[in-house]
Design an enzyme around this catalytic site. Structure first.
Site, PDB file in Angstrom:
ATOM      1  N   ALA A  49       0.833  -1.209   0.000  1.00  0.00           N
ATOM      2  CA  ALA A  49       0.000   0.000   0.000  1.00  0.00           C
ATOM      3  C   ALA A  49       0.862   1.252   0.000  1.00  0.00           C
ATOM      4  O   ALA A  49       0.567   2.226   0.681  1.00  0.00           O
ATOM      5  CB  ALA A  49      -0.941   0.004   1.203  1.00  0.00           C
ATOM      6  N   GLY A  50       1.943   1.202  -0.789  1.00  0.00           N
ATOM      7  CA  GLY A  50       2.752   2.395  -1.002  1.00  0.00           C
ATOM      8  C   GLY A  50       2.170   3.196  -2.148  1.00  0.00           C
ATOM      9  O   GLY A  50       0.995   3.049  -2.505  1.00  0.00           O
ATOM     10  N   GLU A  71      -1.384  -5.070   3.047  1.00  0.00           N
ATOM     11  CA  GLU A  71      -0.238  -4.281   3.508  1.00  0.00           C
ATOM     12  C   GLU A  71       0.260  -4.799   4.855  1.00  0.00           C
ATOM     13  O   GLU A  71      -0.530  -5.038   5.764  1.00  0.00           O
ATOM     14  CB  GLU A  71      -0.627  -2.808   3.614  1.00  0.00           C
ATOM     15  CG  GLU A  71       0.400  -1.909   4.275  1.00  0.00           C
ATOM     16  CD  GLU A  71       1.764  -1.946   3.603  1.00  0.00           C
ATOM     17  OE1 GLU A  71       2.765  -2.124   4.336  1.00  0.00           O
ATOM     18  OE2 GLU A  71       1.835  -1.811   2.369  1.00  0.00           O
ATOM     19  N   GLY A 121       7.664  -2.070  -3.755  1.00  0.00           N
ATOM     20  CA  GLY A 121       8.830  -1.208  -3.876  1.00  0.00           C
ATOM     21  C   GLY A 121       9.647  -1.496  -5.121  1.00  0.00           C
ATOM     22  O   GLY A 121       9.316  -2.359  -5.935  1.00  0.00           O
ATOM     23  N   ASP A 171      16.851   6.795  -9.598  1.00  0.00           N
ATOM     24  CA  ASP A 171      16.526   5.667  -8.716  1.00  0.00           C
ATOM     25  C   ASP A 171      17.744   4.845  -8.313  1.00  0.00           C
ATOM     26  O   ASP A 171      17.749   4.211  -7.260  1.00  0.00           O
ATOM     27  CB  ASP A 171      15.518   4.742  -9.404  1.00  0.00           C
ATOM     28  CG  ASP A 171      14.130   5.348  -9.478  1.00  0.00           C
ATOM     29  OD1 ASP A 171      13.966   6.517  -9.072  1.00  0.00           O
ATOM     30  OD2 ASP A 171      13.200   4.660  -9.944  1.00  0.00           O
ATOM     31  N   LEU A 178      11.841   9.336  -7.507  1.00  0.00           N
ATOM     32  CA  LEU A 178      10.833  10.184  -8.132  1.00  0.00           C
ATOM     33  C   LEU A 178      11.414  10.755  -9.416  1.00  0.00           C
ATOM     34  O   LEU A 178      12.593  11.121  -9.466  1.00  0.00           O
ATOM     35  CB  LEU A 178      10.428  11.331  -7.199  1.00  0.00           C
ATOM     36  CG  LEU A 178       9.844  10.937  -5.842  1.00  0.00           C
ATOM     37  CD1 LEU A 178       9.869  12.133  -4.898  1.00  0.00           C
ATOM     38  CD2 LEU A 178       8.424  10.430  -6.012  1.00  0.00           C
ATOM     39  N   HIS A 180      10.902  13.654 -10.875  1.00  0.00           N
ATOM     40  CA  HIS A 180      11.374  15.036 -10.758  1.00  0.00           C
ATOM     41  C   HIS A 180      12.639  15.134  -9.921  1.00  0.00           C
ATOM     42  O   HIS A 180      13.443  16.046 -10.110  1.00  0.00           O
ATOM     43  CB  HIS A 180      10.271  15.957 -10.201  1.00  0.00           C
ATOM     44  CG  HIS A 180       9.622  15.470  -8.952  1.00  0.00           C
ATOM     45  ND1 HIS A 180       8.585  14.559  -8.955  1.00  0.00           N
ATOM     46  CD2 HIS A 180       9.835  15.773  -7.646  1.00  0.00           C
ATOM     47  CE1 HIS A 180       8.190  14.337  -7.721  1.00  0.00           C
ATOM     48  NE2 HIS A 180       8.935  15.051  -6.897  1.00  0.00           N
ATOM     49  N   HIS A 302      -9.487  34.534  -4.725  1.00  0.00           N
ATOM     50  CA  HIS A 302     -10.743  33.940  -4.254  1.00  0.00           C
ATOM     51  C   HIS A 302     -11.712  33.836  -5.430  1.00  0.00           C
ATOM     52  O   HIS A 302     -11.838  34.779  -6.212  1.00  0.00           O
ATOM     53  CB  HIS A 302     -11.368  34.810  -3.155  1.00  0.00           C
ATOM     54  CG  HIS A 302     -12.737  34.331  -2.750  1.00  0.00           C
ATOM     55  ND1 HIS A 302     -12.923  33.245  -1.921  1.00  0.00           N
ATOM     56  CD2 HIS A 302     -13.982  34.785  -3.082  1.00  0.00           C
ATOM     57  CE1 HIS A 302     -14.221  33.063  -1.747  1.00  0.00           C
ATOM     58  NE2 HIS A 302     -14.889  33.983  -2.444  1.00  0.00           N
TER      59      HIS A 302
END
Length: 315
Positions: A49-50, A71, A121, A171, A178, A180, A302
């Site tokens: 559940a990542g 999980e 993962g 990675d 990630l 970015h 607003h």
């Protein structure tokens, strides 16, 4: 033999599988194979559940699959504030997703599903690179160790021991898995090679989970502040009290804004419509060491969802 003035390793990562005796069950897929399927599974079981597990659970439930998430931990999304993670999970449960938390998978034989997604993962792609020949030693998690400039160093000597500068980005260094983050790390490396300086803050790394509704986070969570004994203040704001959210019909959501004892922003965690956009604003403010008081003085349009940040800053 490959020779160069500078070398960049950017081999990414691959899905990590649990060491189960029946891991070769034909129903088992990774996110890559699941995206390539030509038919929709009637029953989909997701292990983990990542971020990946939660995103695919949300997507395939919308497609019409019967989704179950298993999980091992007591709550989903461990990188997100537990209050936010719990509320998001409850929202997804109301939409029909079944969660089995604090559950360890020992065998796949008893899982009632057409397809089993392994979302446990990712691990760096280093197989076959023969890094030892270049004097590179992986850390205990299999990542290539790097410094703040993404330059590879020896964990035994804690200094650069290579004649040719070697960098590892994305990675494969395991710092922030990630897209970015990889782009920012690449920019840092190119700047260093070109002799330029930059102000990239790798300690401030926003992230988003694109479930429906989405979630996002940056900086410390309330859980981390408590665990580390950090004096903090927490402000909350709810989508149901925001005019734009009401007009959009997106009333399920919450923003948590955290500041330290001096009032400086140190974190933001949120779920609900456009959470990534809200957290991105806070990430930008954190990069400039903005205080809650300064945020309160910033005029926001607003009606917009960004007024949630003003509301959280005013508590």
């Amino acid at each position: 033999i490959v020779a160069a003035n500078n070398i960049i390793i950017a081999t990414g990562s691959k899905a990590k599988l649990l060491p189960l005796p029946d891991i070769n069950d034909p129903r088992v897929v990774t996110s890559t194979e699941l995206l390539q399927m030509s038919s929709l599974p009637y029953k989909l079981c997701i292990i983990g559940a990542g971020v990946i597990g939660m995103e695919f659970a949300s997507v395939f439930q919308r497609f019409g699959s019967e989704v179950t998430v298993i999980e091992y931990l007591k709550e989903c999304l461990p990188m997100v504030d537990s209050d936010i993670a719990k509320r998001l999970r409850k929202t997804l449960e109301k939409r029909g997703i079944t969660f089995r938390m604090k559950t360890a998978v020992q065998s796949l034989a008893d899982i009632d599903a057409d397809i089993i997604l392994m979302a446990t993962g990712r691990q760096p792609n280093t197989d076959g690179l023969n890094l030892e020949a270049a004097g590179i030693t992986l850390d205990q998690r299999g990542n290539i160790p790097v410094d703040e400039d993404m330059q590879v160093f020896s964990p035994l000597t804690t200094h650069h021991s290579l004649l040719t500068p070697i960098y590892a980005i994305g990675d494969v260094n395991g710092r922030h898995m990630l897209a970015h983050a990889a782009e920012a790390q690449a920019l840092r490396v190119i700047n260093r090679i070109m002799g330029r300086t930059d102000g990239i803050r790798f300690d401030i790394m926003p992230a988003a989970i694109f479930t429906e509704p989405e979630a996002a986070c940056v900086g410390c969570s309330e859980d981390q502040c408590k665990e580390q004994g950090i004096a903090y203040q927490c402000g909350k704001a709810f989508h149901r009290a925001n005019g734009k959210a009401l007009a959009m019909g997106e009333t399920d959501g919450m923003v948590k804004l955290l500041s330290d004892a001096d009032g400086k922003l140190i974190g933001c965690h949120a779920f609900g419509a456009h959470s990534a956009d809200l957290v991105q604003e806070v990430a930008a403010l954190m990069c400039r060491d903005t205080t809650v008081a300064q945020l309160r003085d910033m005029i926001h349009i607003h009606p917009t969802l960004s007024e949630l940040l003003l509301a959280a800053a005013s508590i």
